[in-house]
Design a protein around this motif. Sequence first.
Motif, PDB file in Angstrom:
ATOM      1  N   VAL A  35       0.811  -1.221   0.000  1.00 38.69           N
ATOM      2  CA  VAL A  35       0.000   0.000   0.000  1.00 38.69           C
ATOM      3  C   VAL A  35       0.841   1.266   0.000  1.00 38.69           C
ATOM      4  N   GLY A  36       2.157   1.118   0.066  1.00 35.41           N
ATOM      5  CA  GLY A  36       3.031   2.280   0.039  1.00 35.41           C
ATOM      6  C   GLY A  36       3.103   3.041   1.350  1.00 35.41           C
ATOM      7  N   ASN A  37       2.841   2.344   2.451  1.00 36.58           N
ATOM      8  CA  ASN A  37       2.878   2.965   3.772  1.00 36.58           C
ATOM      9  C   ASN A  37       4.229   2.655   4.421  1.00 36.58           C
ATOM     10  N   GLU A  38       5.111   3.630   4.378  1.00 39.35           N
ATOM     11  CA  GLU A  38       6.469   3.425   4.889  1.00 39.35           C
ATOM     12  C   GLU A  38       6.480   3.136   6.387  1.00 39.35           C
ATOM     13  N   ARG A  39       5.607   3.787   7.131  1.00 37.49           N
ATOM     14  CA  ARG A  39       5.548   3.585   8.588  1.00 37.49           C
ATOM     15  C   ARG A  39       5.158   2.141   8.922  1.00 37.49           C
ATOM     16  N   LEU A  40       4.191   1.594   8.213  1.00 36.67           N
ATOM     17  CA  LEU A  40       3.769   0.211   8.439  1.00 36.67           C
ATOM     18  C   LEU A  40       4.903  -0.751   8.078  1.00 36.67           C
ATOM     19  N   THR A  41       5.618  -0.439   7.010  1.00 39.93           N
ATOM     20  CA  THR A  41       6.762  -1.263   6.610  1.00 39.93           C
ATOM     21  C   THR A  41       7.820  -1.271   7.701  1.00 39.93           C
ATOM     22  N   ILE A  42       8.124  -0.110   8.250  1.00 40.64           N
ATOM     23  CA  ILE A  42       9.137  -0.008   9.305  1.00 40.64           C
ATOM     24  C   ILE A  42       8.678  -0.715  10.574  1.00 40.64           C
TER      25      ILE A  42
END
Length: 61
Positions: free
Chosen positions: A30-37
Amino acid sequence: MTANEKAKTRAKAKTEQVTGAAKETAGRVVGNERLTIDGRVERKKGDAREAMEKIKDVGKH
């Protein structure tokens, strides 16, 4: 540490690894960097917990 406690700790480590990997993948999709981190951090916590248990096992043998 009893066998039951050891099993619970290992299960918690695996749970952290799996949920972390899922969050990391979802964040990428989904392009959510915070969720990836957040997912990466949770997965690494599980990796560390698992490594700690392996070290404890080696120390007992």
